[in-house]
Scaffold this active site. Structure first.
Site, PDB file in Angstrom:
ATOM      1  N   CYS A 171       0.824  -1.209   0.000  1.00 24.05           N
ATOM      2  CA  CYS A 171       0.000   0.000   0.000  1.00 24.05           C
ATOM      3  C   CYS A 171       0.860   1.263   0.000  1.00 24.05           C
ATOM      4  CB  CYS A 171      -0.907  -0.005   1.239  1.00 24.05           C
ATOM      5  SG  CYS A 171      -1.824   1.530   1.471  1.00 24.05           S
ATOM      6  N   VAL A 213      -5.272   0.648   5.777  1.00 25.78           N
ATOM      7  CA  VAL A 213      -3.959   0.916   6.361  1.00 25.78           C
ATOM      8  C   VAL A 213      -3.447   2.226   5.762  1.00 25.78           C
ATOM      9  CG1 VAL A 213      -3.318  -1.459   6.875  1.00 25.78           C
ATOM     10  CG2 VAL A 213      -2.906  -0.571   4.579  1.00 25.78           C
ATOM     11  N   GLU A 253      -5.164   8.179   8.914  1.00 26.38           N
ATOM     12  CA  GLU A 253      -4.893   9.046   7.762  1.00 26.38           C
ATOM     13  C   GLU A 253      -3.380   9.220   7.626  1.00 26.38           C
ATOM     14  OE1 GLU A 253      -4.302  10.986   4.788  1.00 26.38           O
ATOM     15  OE2 GLU A 253      -6.445  10.595   5.088  1.00 26.38           O
ATOM     16  N   TYR A 309      -5.143   6.182  -9.114  1.00 24.69           N
ATOM     17  CA  TYR A 309      -6.338   5.399  -8.791  1.00 24.69           C
ATOM     18  C   TYR A 309      -7.539   5.903  -9.587  1.00 24.69           C
ATOM     19  CZ  TYR A 309      -3.921   3.073  -4.978  1.00 24.69           C
ATOM     20  OH  TYR A 309      -3.045   2.304  -4.247  1.00 24.69           O
TER      21      TYR A 309
END
Length: 313
Positions: free
Chosen positions: A52, A114, A129, A177
Protein backbone atom coordinates in the site's frame (compact mmCIF):
# COMPACT_ATOMS: atom_id res chain seq x y z
CA UNK A 1 -20.93 -7.67 -14.14
CA UNK A 2 -17.75 -5.60 -14.37
CA UNK A 3 -19.54 -2.44 -13.18
CA UNK A 4 -20.99 -4.39 -10.26
CA UNK A 5 -17.55 -5.64 -9.22
CA UNK A 6 -16.03 -2.18 -9.65
CA UNK A 7 -18.76 -0.58 -7.54
CA UNK A 8 -17.74 -2.88 -4.70
CA UNK A 9 -14.04 -2.16 -5.22
CA UNK A 10 -14.15 1.56 -5.91
CA UNK A 11 -17.03 3.97 -5.19
CA UNK A 12 -17.83 6.27 -8.12
CA UNK A 13 -19.78 9.42 -8.86
CA UNK A 14 -22.40 9.84 -11.58
CA UNK A 15 -19.74 10.47 -14.24
CA UNK A 16 -17.99 7.19 -13.43
CA UNK A 17 -15.04 8.83 -11.66
CA UNK A 18 -13.48 7.18 -8.60
CA UNK A 19 -14.24 8.92 -5.29
CA UNK A 20 -11.94 8.05 -2.40
CA UNK A 21 -13.73 7.92 0.99
CA UNK A 22 -12.24 10.01 3.79
CA UNK A 23 -10.38 8.51 6.73
CA UNK A 24 -12.46 8.45 9.90
CA UNK A 25 -10.00 8.25 12.82
CA UNK A 26 -8.33 11.63 13.13
CA UNK A 27 -6.88 11.98 16.63
CA UNK A 28 -3.32 13.18 17.26
CA UNK A 29 -0.38 12.39 19.48
CA UNK A 30 0.60 15.62 21.21
CA UNK A 31 1.76 17.05 24.54
CA UNK A 32 -1.42 19.10 25.01
CA UNK A 33 -2.55 18.77 28.62
CA UNK A 34 -6.02 17.45 27.80
CA UNK A 35 -4.86 15.08 25.05
CA UNK A 36 -5.12 11.38 25.96
CA UNK A 37 -2.45 10.42 23.40
CA UNK A 38 0.81 11.66 24.86
CA UNK A 39 4.18 11.03 23.17
CA UNK A 40 5.86 7.90 24.56
CA UNK A 41 8.38 5.37 23.39
CA UNK A 42 6.89 1.95 22.69
CA UNK A 43 3.30 2.99 23.33
CA UNK A 44 2.21 3.25 19.69
CA UNK A 45 2.50 0.89 16.77
CA UNK A 46 1.74 0.92 13.07
CA UNK A 47 -0.32 -1.60 11.14
CA UNK A 48 0.83 -1.49 7.53
CA UNK A 49 0.49 -3.36 4.27
CA UNK A 50 3.75 -3.49 2.33
CA UNK A 51 2.01 -3.06 -1.02
CA UNK A 52 0.00 0.00 0.00
CA UNK A 53 1.49 3.39 -0.99
CA UNK A 54 -0.35 5.22 1.80
CA UNK A 55 1.05 2.87 4.47
CA UNK A 56 4.45 2.98 2.77
CA UNK A 57 4.67 6.70 3.59
CA UNK A 58 4.76 5.92 7.30
CA UNK A 59 7.49 3.32 6.83
CA UNK A 60 9.65 5.79 4.90
CA UNK A 61 9.36 8.47 7.59
CA UNK A 62 9.99 5.87 10.30
CA UNK A 63 13.17 4.82 8.45
CA UNK A 64 14.43 8.33 7.68
CA UNK A 65 13.92 9.47 11.28
CA UNK A 66 15.22 6.12 12.58
CA UNK A 67 12.21 5.56 14.81
CA UNK A 68 12.38 1.77 14.67
CA UNK A 69 13.04 1.48 18.42
CA UNK A 70 10.24 3.91 19.27
CA UNK A 71 7.34 2.56 17.23
CA UNK A 72 6.76 -1.07 16.28
CA UNK A 73 5.05 -2.30 13.12
CA UNK A 74 2.69 -5.15 12.37
CA UNK A 75 2.43 -6.22 8.74
CA UNK A 76 -0.98 -7.14 7.37
CA UNK A 77 -1.65 -8.84 4.05
CA UNK A 78 -4.59 -8.53 1.65
CA UNK A 79 -6.85 -11.57 1.37
CA UNK A 80 -8.94 -11.80 -1.80
CA UNK A 81 -11.08 -14.52 -0.21
CA UNK A 82 -11.90 -12.39 2.84
CA UNK A 83 -12.05 -9.12 0.97
CA UNK A 84 -9.73 -7.21 3.27
CA UNK A 85 -6.48 -7.08 5.21
CA UNK A 86 -5.62 -9.96 7.53
CA UNK A 87 -3.01 -10.15 10.28
CA UNK A 88 -0.19 -12.58 9.62
CA UNK A 89 -0.38 -13.51 13.30
CA UNK A 90 -3.47 -12.90 15.50
CA UNK A 91 -3.18 -10.04 17.97
CA UNK A 92 -5.52 -8.93 20.76
CA UNK A 93 -7.94 -11.66 19.72
CA UNK A 94 -8.06 -10.18 16.20
CA UNK A 95 -7.21 -12.05 13.02
CA UNK A 96 -8.11 -9.30 10.54
CA UNK A 97 -7.88 -5.55 10.28
CA UNK A 98 -11.67 -5.45 10.37
CA UNK A 99 -11.53 -7.17 13.77
CA UNK A 100 -9.08 -4.51 14.95
CA UNK A 101 -11.37 -1.70 13.80
CA UNK A 102 -14.27 -3.40 15.59
CA UNK A 103 -12.18 -3.62 18.76
CA UNK A 104 -11.39 0.10 18.52
CA UNK A 105 -14.97 1.11 17.73
CA UNK A 106 -17.69 -1.52 18.24
CA UNK A 107 -20.20 -1.42 15.44
CA UNK A 108 -17.78 0.27 13.03
CA UNK A 109 -19.06 -0.03 9.46
CA UNK A 110 -16.58 2.04 7.43
CA UNK A 111 -13.59 1.02 5.35
CA UNK A 112 -10.81 -0.84 7.15
CA UNK A 113 -7.67 0.66 5.65
CA UNK A 114 -3.96 0.92 6.36
CA UNK A 115 -1.99 2.55 7.79
CA UNK A 116 -3.36 2.39 11.32
CA UNK A 117 -1.67 4.21 14.19
CA UNK A 118 -2.61 2.13 17.22
CA UNK A 119 -2.39 3.00 20.90
CA UNK A 120 -1.38 -0.10 22.84
CA UNK A 121 -2.26 1.55 26.16
CA UNK A 122 -5.96 2.04 25.41
CA UNK A 123 -6.25 -0.53 22.59
CA UNK A 124 -7.73 1.86 20.09
CA UNK A 125 -6.98 3.57 16.80
CA UNK A 126 -5.46 7.00 17.12
CA UNK A 127 -5.40 7.83 13.43
CA UNK A 128 -5.75 6.12 10.05
CA UNK A 129 -4.89 9.05 7.76
CA UNK A 130 -1.37 8.64 6.41
CA UNK A 131 -0.87 12.36 5.73
CA UNK A 132 -1.42 13.12 9.42
CA UNK A 133 0.46 10.11 10.78
CA UNK A 134 3.68 11.11 9.01
CA UNK A 135 3.45 14.61 10.49
CA UNK A 136 3.17 13.06 13.96
CA UNK A 137 6.10 10.73 13.34
CA UNK A 138 8.21 13.70 12.26
CA UNK A 139 7.39 15.98 15.19
CA UNK A 140 5.60 14.39 18.12
CA UNK A 141 7.93 11.38 18.39
CA UNK A 142 11.06 13.30 17.44
CA UNK A 143 12.51 13.07 20.93
CA UNK A 144 12.76 9.30 20.45
CA UNK A 145 14.26 9.44 16.95
CA UNK A 146 17.87 8.56 16.26
CA UNK A 147 17.83 11.27 13.58
CA UNK A 148 16.12 14.12 15.49
CA UNK A 149 17.90 16.81 13.47
CA UNK A 150 16.15 15.68 10.30
CA UNK A 151 13.01 17.80 10.10
CA UNK A 152 10.80 16.69 7.22
CA UNK A 153 8.22 19.42 7.85
CA UNK A 154 10.24 22.52 8.82
CA UNK A 155 8.27 25.65 9.67
CA UNK A 156 9.96 27.77 7.00
CA UNK A 157 8.88 25.36 4.25
CA UNK A 158 5.46 24.29 5.47
CA UNK A 159 3.48 26.51 3.07
CA UNK A 160 5.52 25.23 0.13
CA UNK A 161 5.21 21.62 1.30
CA UNK A 162 1.45 22.00 1.74
CA UNK A 163 1.13 23.51 -1.74
CA UNK A 164 2.99 20.59 -3.32
CA UNK A 165 0.97 18.09 -1.30
CA UNK A 166 -2.28 19.63 -2.50
CA UNK A 167 -1.07 19.55 -6.09
CA UNK A 168 0.26 15.98 -6.02
CA UNK A 169 -2.52 14.37 -3.99
CA UNK A 170 -5.42 14.67 -6.38
CA UNK A 171 -3.51 14.55 -9.65
CA UNK A 172 -0.81 11.99 -8.82
CA UNK A 173 -1.21 10.06 -5.53
CA UNK A 174 -4.94 9.62 -6.01
CA UNK A 175 -4.72 10.37 -9.71
CA UNK A 176 -3.34 6.94 -10.57
CA UNK A 177 -6.34 5.40 -8.79
CA UNK A 178 -8.69 7.74 -10.62
CA UNK A 179 -7.21 6.32 -13.83
CA UNK A 180 -7.26 2.69 -12.77
CA UNK A 181 -10.67 2.74 -11.12
CA UNK A 182 -12.44 4.95 -13.68
CA UNK A 183 -15.64 3.35 -14.93
CA UNK A 184 -16.18 5.51 -18.00
CA UNK A 185 -13.87 6.56 -20.83
CA UNK A 186 -14.45 10.24 -20.07
CA UNK A 187 -13.54 9.86 -16.38
CA UNK A 188 -10.40 7.92 -17.28
CA UNK A 189 -9.29 10.43 -19.90
CA UNK A 190 -9.77 13.38 -17.56
CA UNK A 191 -7.79 11.71 -14.78
CA UNK A 192 -5.02 10.59 -17.13
CA UNK A 193 -4.58 14.05 -18.62
CA UNK A 194 -4.41 15.59 -15.14
CA UNK A 195 -1.92 12.96 -14.01
CA UNK A 196 0.57 13.50 -16.81
CA UNK A 197 0.07 17.24 -16.76
CA UNK A 198 1.12 17.21 -13.10
CA UNK A 199 4.06 14.86 -13.74
CA UNK A 200 5.28 17.13 -16.53
CA UNK A 201 5.05 20.11 -14.18
CA UNK A 202 6.94 18.29 -11.43
CA UNK A 203 9.61 17.17 -13.88
CA UNK A 204 10.11 20.78 -14.96
CA UNK A 205 10.40 21.97 -11.34
CA UNK A 206 13.03 19.32 -10.62
CA UNK A 207 15.23 20.68 -13.39
CA UNK A 208 16.67 23.27 -10.99
CA UNK A 209 15.73 21.84 -7.58
CA UNK A 210 17.05 18.62 -6.07
CA UNK A 211 13.86 18.01 -4.09
CA UNK A 212 10.40 19.52 -4.40
CA UNK A 213 11.09 22.23 -1.83
CA UNK A 214 14.79 22.85 -2.42
CA UNK A 215 17.91 21.21 -1.04
CA UNK A 216 16.15 19.33 1.78
CA UNK A 217 14.01 16.23 1.55
CA UNK A 218 10.57 16.88 3.04
CA UNK A 219 7.23 15.18 3.55
CA UNK A 220 6.26 16.41 0.08
CA UNK A 221 8.95 14.14 -1.38
CA UNK A 222 7.92 11.22 0.83
CA UNK A 223 4.30 11.49 -0.30
CA UNK A 224 5.28 11.59 -3.95
CA UNK A 225 7.94 8.88 -3.67
CA UNK A 226 5.65 6.01 -2.73
CA UNK A 227 3.53 6.63 -5.83
CA UNK A 228 6.56 6.98 -8.10
CA UNK A 229 8.06 3.72 -6.82
CA UNK A 230 4.92 1.84 -7.89
CA UNK A 231 4.37 3.71 -11.12
CA UNK A 232 6.37 1.74 -13.69
CA UNK A 233 5.72 -1.52 -11.82
CA UNK A 234 1.93 -1.30 -11.52
CA UNK A 235 0.24 1.93 -12.53
CA UNK A 236 1.77 2.13 -16.02
CA UNK A 237 0.20 -1.16 -17.07
CA UNK A 238 -2.54 -2.27 -14.70
CA UNK A 239 -3.96 1.23 -14.15
CA UNK A 240 -3.52 2.32 -17.79
CA UNK A 241 -1.19 5.22 -16.86
CA UNK A 242 0.86 4.46 -19.95
CA UNK A 243 1.67 7.73 -21.67
CA UNK A 244 5.16 7.72 -20.15
CA UNK A 245 7.12 5.78 -17.55
CA UNK A 246 8.79 7.59 -14.67
CA UNK A 247 12.18 6.34 -15.85
CA UNK A 248 11.52 8.05 -19.21
CA UNK A 249 11.43 11.50 -17.59
CA UNK A 250 14.62 13.54 -17.63
CA UNK A 251 14.36 14.59 -13.97
CA UNK A 252 11.70 12.41 -12.32
CA UNK A 253 13.64 9.23 -13.05
CA UNK A 254 16.87 10.38 -11.34
CA UNK A 255 14.79 12.00 -8.56
CA UNK A 256 13.16 8.64 -7.84
CA UNK A 257 16.60 7.01 -7.67
CA UNK A 258 17.84 9.77 -5.35
CA UNK A 259 15.01 9.18 -2.88
CA UNK A 260 15.28 5.39 -3.14
CA UNK A 261 18.97 5.59 -2.21
CA UNK A 262 18.45 7.67 0.93
CA UNK A 263 19.50 5.72 4.06
CA UNK A 264 16.89 3.11 4.99
CA UNK A 265 14.40 3.89 2.24
CA UNK A 266 15.14 0.95 -0.07
CA UNK A 267 14.54 -1.43 2.84
CA UNK A 268 10.93 -0.21 3.02
CA UNK A 269 10.30 -1.04 -0.66
CA UNK A 270 8.98 -4.55 -1.28
CA UNK A 271 8.51 -5.07 -5.01
CA UNK A 272 6.99 -8.54 -4.73
CA UNK A 273 4.42 -7.39 -2.17
CA UNK A 274 3.45 -4.50 -4.44
CA UNK A 275 2.92 -6.81 -7.42
CA UNK A 276 1.04 -9.37 -5.34
CA UNK A 277 -1.25 -6.77 -3.78
CA UNK A 278 -2.21 -5.12 -7.04
CA UNK A 279 -2.12 -7.87 -9.62
CA UNK A 280 -3.20 -10.61 -7.25
CA UNK A 281 -6.05 -8.87 -5.46
CA UNK A 282 -7.72 -6.39 -7.83
CA UNK A 283 -9.82 -9.00 -9.59
CA UNK A 284 -11.86 -6.62 -11.81
CA UNK A 285 -8.62 -5.24 -13.26
CA UNK A 286 -6.75 -8.56 -13.52
CA UNK A 287 -9.26 -11.44 -13.48
CA UNK A 288 -6.65 -14.13 -14.02
CA UNK A 289 -4.64 -13.03 -10.98
CA UNK A 290 -1.40 -13.64 -12.88
CA UNK A 291 1.58 -11.83 -11.35
CA UNK A 292 4.12 -10.41 -13.85
CA UNK A 293 7.71 -11.57 -13.51
CA UNK A 294 9.20 -8.11 -14.00
CA UNK A 295 10.31 -5.48 -13.97
CA UNK A 296 13.92 -5.45 -12.83
CA UNK A 297 14.37 -2.47 -10.50
CA UNK A 298 18.12 -2.72 -10.00
CA UNK A 299 18.32 0.47 -12.08
CA UNK A 300 17.16 2.33 -8.97
CA UNK A 301 20.69 1.89 -7.63
CA UNK A 302 22.25 3.60 -10.64
CA UNK A 303 23.86 7.03 -10.06
CA UNK A 304 21.29 9.80 -9.97
CA UNK A 305 23.49 12.88 -10.28
CA UNK A 306 20.99 14.96 -8.34
CA UNK A 307 23.54 16.10 -5.75
CA UNK A 308 24.83 18.64 -8.30
CA UNK A 309 21.66 20.66 -7.56
CA UNK A 310 22.14 20.69 -3.81
CA UNK A 311 24.11 23.11 -1.68
CA UNK A 312 24.42 20.35 0.92
CA UNK A 313 27.62 18.34 0.50
Amino acid sequence: MWHLMMSQLAPRNQSGAYVRPSSQFRNFISTAVDNPYQPAIGRYKLYVGLGCPWAHRTLVVRALKQLEDAIAITIVSPSPTEGGWVLNQPELGCRSLADLYELAQPGYSGRCTVPVLWDTETNTIVNNESAEIIVMLNSELNQFAQQPALDLYPSDLQKKIDAWNEKTYDAVNNGVYRCGFAQTQAAYQEACEELFGALDEIDAALETSRYLCGDRVTLADVRLFTTLFRFDVVYYGLFKCNQRRIQDYKNLGPYLRDLYQLPGVADTCNLEAVKQDYYGNLFPLNPGGIIPLGPDITNLWEPHGRDRLSNIR
